[in-house]
Design an enzyme around this catalytic site. Structure first.
Site, mmCIF file in Angstrom:
data_model
loop_
_atom_site.group_PDB
_atom_site.id
_atom_site.type_symbol
_atom_site.label_atom_id
_atom_site.label_comp_id
_atom_site.label_asym_id
_atom_site.label_seq_id
_atom_site.Cartn_x
_atom_site.Cartn_y
_atom_site.Cartn_z
ATOM 1 N N ARG A 16 14.412 1.571 171.121
ATOM 2 C CA ARG A 16 15.040 2.896 171.068
ATOM 3 C C ARG A 16 14.317 3.907 171.955
ATOM 4 O O ARG A 16 14.187 5.081 171.627
ATOM 5 C CB ARG A 16 15.098 3.414 169.620
ATOM 6 C CG ARG A 16 16.092 2.667 168.760
ATOM 7 C CD ARG A 16 16.132 3.232 167.357
ATOM 8 N NE ARG A 16 14.837 3.067 166.697
ATOM 9 C CZ ARG A 16 14.408 3.772 165.665
ATOM 10 N NH1 ARG A 16 15.169 4.719 165.167
ATOM 11 N NH2 ARG A 16 13.230 3.555 165.124
ATOM 12 N N GLU A 17 13.867 3.440 173.124
ATOM 13 C CA GLU A 17 13.124 4.323 174.023
ATOM 14 C C GLU A 17 13.958 5.542 174.428
ATOM 15 O O GLU A 17 13.431 6.646 174.576
ATOM 16 C CB GLU A 17 12.709 3.561 175.290
ATOM 17 C CG GLU A 17 11.684 2.466 175.071
ATOM 18 C CD GLU A 17 12.320 1.106 174.743
ATOM 19 O OE1 GLU A 17 13.451 1.073 174.209
ATOM 20 O OE2 GLU A 17 11.674 0.086 175.018
ATOM 21 N N LYS A 19 16.373 7.062 172.780
ATOM 22 C CA LYS A 19 16.454 8.014 171.674
ATOM 23 C C LYS A 19 15.192 8.881 171.617
ATOM 24 O O LYS A 19 15.256 10.106 171.541
ATOM 25 C CB LYS A 19 16.602 7.238 170.364
ATOM 26 C CG LYS A 19 16.453 8.084 169.116
ATOM 27 C CD LYS A 19 16.155 7.203 167.900
ATOM 28 C CE LYS A 19 15.921 8.042 166.674
ATOM 29 N NZ LYS A 19 17.157 8.666 166.163
ATOM 30 N N LYS A 111 35.370 8.335 166.244
ATOM 31 C CA LYS A 111 35.044 6.912 166.287
ATOM 32 C C LYS A 111 35.699 6.246 167.486
ATOM 33 O O LYS A 111 36.860 6.469 167.775
ATOM 34 C CB LYS A 111 35.552 6.231 165.012
ATOM 35 C CG LYS A 111 34.505 6.133 163.929
ATOM 36 C CD LYS A 111 35.124 5.775 162.601
ATOM 37 C CE LYS A 111 35.831 4.440 162.646
ATOM 38 N NZ LYS A 111 34.925 3.277 162.728
ATOM 39 N N CYS A 515 20.885 6.219 165.972
ATOM 40 C CA CYS A 515 21.034 4.771 165.959
ATOM 41 C C CYS A 515 21.056 4.295 164.512
ATOM 42 O O CYS A 515 20.464 4.934 163.649
ATOM 43 C CB CYS A 515 19.861 4.107 166.669
ATOM 44 S SG CYS A 515 19.687 4.642 168.380
ATOM 45 N N ASP A 598 31.655 4.278 145.459
ATOM 46 C CA ASP A 598 31.899 5.013 146.711
ATOM 47 C C ASP A 598 32.583 4.133 147.745
ATOM 48 O O ASP A 598 32.112 3.031 148.014
ATOM 49 C CB ASP A 598 30.566 5.489 147.305
ATOM 50 C CG ASP A 598 29.939 6.610 146.498
ATOM 51 O OD1 ASP A 598 30.688 7.454 145.976
ATOM 52 O OD2 ASP A 598 28.698 6.649 146.401
ATOM 53 N N CYS A 642 34.892 10.171 152.174
ATOM 54 C CA CYS A 642 34.545 11.401 152.874
ATOM 55 C C CYS A 642 35.345 11.643 154.132
ATOM 56 O O CYS A 642 34.813 11.751 155.195
ATOM 57 C CB CYS A 642 33.071 11.522 153.216
ATOM 58 S SG CYS A 642 32.015 10.186 152.942
ATOM 59 N N HIS A 693 27.823 19.928 154.949
ATOM 60 C CA HIS A 693 27.162 19.629 156.217
ATOM 61 C C HIS A 693 26.344 20.793 156.753
ATOM 62 O O HIS A 693 25.659 20.654 157.751
ATOM 63 C CB HIS A 693 28.185 19.191 157.262
ATOM 64 C CG HIS A 693 28.849 17.897 156.889
ATOM 65 N ND1 HIS A 693 30.040 17.867 156.188
ATOM 66 C CD2 HIS A 693 28.473 16.614 157.052
ATOM 67 C CE1 HIS A 693 30.370 16.603 155.969
ATOM 68 N NE2 HIS A 693 29.442 15.830 156.477
#
Ligand code: GLN
Ligand code: ZN
Length: 754
Positions: A16-17, A19, A111, A515, A598, A642, A693
């Site tokens: 994940r460099e 990120k 998405k 990620c 859920d 949600c 949120h």
């Protein structure tokens, strides 16, 4: 020339460099030059891997600092006016659109088809102008060439970019295609001047139910683009494009790519009379899952295709490898046998090269790789964990009765009310309470072996105690334990079930720098012991109010994991349902009278083509019902989702037959009202009255207004009062203030009802 290639490689880096670098840059802890250097290093490494594996091209253009669709927005200078950039979009402008500015909200995020990747939605309209921004993409092409690579450039096709953009209702986005084409055309001219022979244009929208005007646009658009110079490969993926075969055969492109993992049956439509002057790229390695390819099976498709196509057969993965983790060799802790069944992006490069070797030079040349692959297939097939008879028998024994509550809703709710004695407009929350620094520190210490199980348990119990005390003080009617012990709603359960493994570095990009590391379902799933019961029992012991038991549903567990590909998903879902059903029953036996299952991911499984929706919804609903239906009729089952796009699947949500559903609503109240104007939801419902949120505490009047609107479509006797979603990302101060206002609002309306 026959070719082995990929449609794209994961850009985040095996560790994940990207990120880390991007987030440091945002925090001003890293300068732009260093950020660019990190990006260059990653590209260099990923291209080198492709070359070393023996692919015929390196794919350039798949890199993005945030999102590849957003790259096009920068490349064609389509920044919305509201950002008021007075110069071509640079990296800071690119990030400003992605993340918002003090003056402007970020572009919306959606998405990417049916994946868990999210793209930034371009905003276009009559005022949109396009110009080529030479600071994007072209430097990367030169960079790859300077490293001595043979380059195939990839970018989203113009029709896919336009289709995914948002515009004012009524605006015909296709009107812009002509001007957009000019920019692509100019870009391709520059590519040609650089010596680029191939450009891959991704048009995944061809797998959707596309309106005929859009389909009709393809021939002219591609005729124009093809005249710019480089040979064009049109890439389809995520579904079948068989119905467009005649159009694609005539299209002015030099080749077409097909996803044969998702839609193997489409091949015949293309092999028949495939034009002599076009290549056909076959995606036989799964770009969306981390399992090793059954090379023998792939070859049984490729050998006959080679007979028809000869050198016009190209070999690839089904889609970009963006959706799988980067490198399996970093996984040191996985069970070696299970590890042997996997291939991450880096390993998939070798698979593609091996397949090309086998097809074009003969299997003898790559016999060792083929043998290893079939050994892995055999090992997996015969591993006891992939087929556990008690699980299979349990699923086989499920009947229609197992998927049905013992009485209709009207009778159940009457019995439940006798037990629960709730006031009208009962108040509750969705499950999680703030994951405080103390909670996270206690978990980290326990995971690192720095504290004992007893210490961890007592830290969690004190968080539960605190949550219960605060809820009682707030006057909520149905309480929750707060989910302090859960790092993540899927990982928590996965870790407690058989059939799951976890990777150390199996990261995939979800959006921007975010990620996720999905758990992996490799075998038959079951629950060796209760997972939530002790926490729930403890929480209930602290209060005389009903305590809601809380677990993640089977469909959410499925879609937020990498799932085995040797069993239909519907069957894996049923195994999960059976395991979770046992948990629900154990909660009931422990005295829990309200249990929430859920299912925030249920919409994510919807197939791309509407014709396939019902088939999916049928098994998804059944999995939920199996989970929920083992309990007495006076035990109350809740579910939570949600999103608020309900209109098109409301009948299926109603068919789940939960006694109570709580849903996110507050960000799009109108949509919910629309849905309920058309379809009367039969059971109890709690439309979220405030957005969790943001830390903003909404005034009581706002919630009252929301509830009044809800009361105009939902009878008072069916209506619950709750926030949009769980509160784990919030702090306690705003949580308490908001919930106090929510309870006050419910009480005020309640008084008015009497
Ligand atoms: N019960 C979960 C929570 O409150 C639900 C999370 C979700 O809907 N994604 O955190
Ligand atoms: Zn939610």
């Amino acid at each position: 020339m026959s070719v082995a290639h990929i449609l794209g490689f994961p850009r985040i880096g095996a560790r994940r460099e990207l990120k880390m670098a991007v987030e440091a840059y945002w925090k001003k802890a890293l300068d732009k030059a260093t950020l660019n250097e990190t990006a260059r290093d990653l590209r260099k490494r990923h291209w080198a891997l492709q070359k070393a594996a023996g692919l015929d091209f390196v794919t350039v253009g798949d890199f993005a600092f945030y999102d590849h669709l957003h790259n096009v927005t920068a490349l064609v200078s389509a920044a919305p006016k509201r950002f008021a950039f007075d110069a071509p979009v640079d990296l800071d402008g690119y990030f400003a659109m992605a993340r918002g500015t003090p003056a402007q909200p970020a572009l919306a995020m959606k998405k990417w088809f049916d994946t868990n990747y999210h793209y930034l939605v371009p905003e276009i309209g009559a005022e949109t102008r396009f110009t080529l921004n030479r600071e994007w993409l072209l430097p990367e092409v030169r960079e790859a060439q300077a490293l001595g690579h043979k380059v195939k450039v990839v970018l989203p096709g113009p029709l896919t970019w336009l289709w995914l953009a948002s515009a004012e209702p009524g605006f015909d986005k296709l009107k812009l295609v002509g001007v957009l084409l000019n920019v692509y055309w100019a870009l391709f001219g520059e590519m040609k001047a650089l010596g680029v022979e191939w450009v891959q244009l991704d048009e995944p929208i061809l797998s959707l139910d596309l309106p005929v005007q859009w389909l009709n646009a393809y021939p002219a658009v591609y005729r124009e683009l093809a005249s710019a110079g480089p040979s064009l490969l049109l890439a389809s993926y995520f579904g079948s494009v068989a119905e467009h075969a005649p159009m694609l055969k005539d299209l002015a492109v030099a080749g077409v790519h097909l996803d044969l993992v998702r839609a193997p049956q489409q091949l015949d439509a293309f092999l028949a009379n495939w034009p002599e002057d076009k290549v056909l790229s076959l995606g036989v390695v799964d770009g969306r899952n981390l399992w090793r390819t059954d090379l023998a099976r792939a070859l049984s498709v490729l050998h006959p295709a080679k007979k028809v196509l000869g050198d016009r057969l190209w070999i690839s993965a089904s889609c970009s490898l963006l959706h799988v983790p980067t490198d399996l060799s970093l996984e040191k802790k996985l069970d070696p046998e299970i590890r042997g069944w996997m291939a991450f992006a880096t390993q998939k490069l070798d698979e593609i090269a091996t397949l090309k070797g086998a097809v074009h030079e003969g299997e003898a040349v790559v016999w060792r790789a083929l043998q290893e692959a079939s050994a892995a297939v055999e090992s997996r097939k015969h591993a006891p964990a992939t087929r556990r008879e008690p699980v299979r028998a349990g699923v086989a024994a499920l009947t229609e009765r197992s998927a049905q509550r013992g009485a209709p809703f009207a009778e159940r709710i009457r019995q439940q009310q006798e037990v629960l004695k709730l006031p009208p407009l009962p108040t509750t929350t969705i499950g999680s309470f703030p994951q405080t620094a103390e909670i996270r520190a206690a978990r980290a210490a326990f995971k690192a072996g720095k504290s004992s199980a007893e210490e961890y348990e007592s830290a969690m119990k004190s968080a539960i105690r605190e949550a219960v005390t605060r809820q009682e003080a707030l006057g909520l009617d149905v309480l929750v334990h707060g989910e302090a012990e859960r790092n993540d709603m899927v990982e928590y359960f996965g870790e407690l079930m058989d059939g799951y493994v976890f990777t150390e570095n199996g990261w995939v990009q979800s959006y921007g720098s975010r990620c996720v590391k999905p758990p992996v379902i490799y075998g038959d799933v079951s629950r060796p012991r209760a997972m939530t019961v002790e926490w729930a029992r403890y929480a209930q012991s602290l209060t005389s109010k009903p305590m809601k038991g809380m677990l993640s549903g089977p469909i959410t567990m499925l879609f937020w994991s990498f799932v085995r590909d040797d069993l239909p998903r519907s069957e894996v879902a049923m195994q999960l349902a059976l395991a979770l059903r046992q948990e629900v029953c154990d909660l009931e036996a422990a005295g829990i009278k309200v249990i929430q299952i859920d299912e925030p991911a249920i919409r994510e499984g919807l197939p791309l083509k509407k014709a396939a929706w019902q088939g999916y919804l049928d098994w998804a609903v059944r999995a939920f019902q199996v989970t929920a239906s083992g309990v007495r009729t006076n035990t109350q089952i809740h579910t939570h989702m949600c999103y608020s796009e309900f209109n098109d699947i409301l009948p299926s949500i109603a068919a789940m037959d939960a006694d109570v559903i709580t849903i996110e609503t507050s960000r799009s109240r109108m949509k919910l009202l629309d849905a309920f104007a058309d379809f009367k939801y039969p059971n109890d419902i709690g439309p979220g009255v405030y957005d969790i949120h943001s830390p903003r505490v909404p005034p009581r009047e706002e919630m009252t207004e929301m509830l009044q609107r809800a009361l105009s479509v939902v009878p008072a006797a069916r209506l619950w009062v709750n926030p949009d979603c769980g509160l784990k990302t919030r702090g306690w101060p705003e949580t308490e203030a908001a919930l106090a206002a929510m309870v006050a609002s419910a009480r005020e309306l309640r008084a008015g009802l009497n």
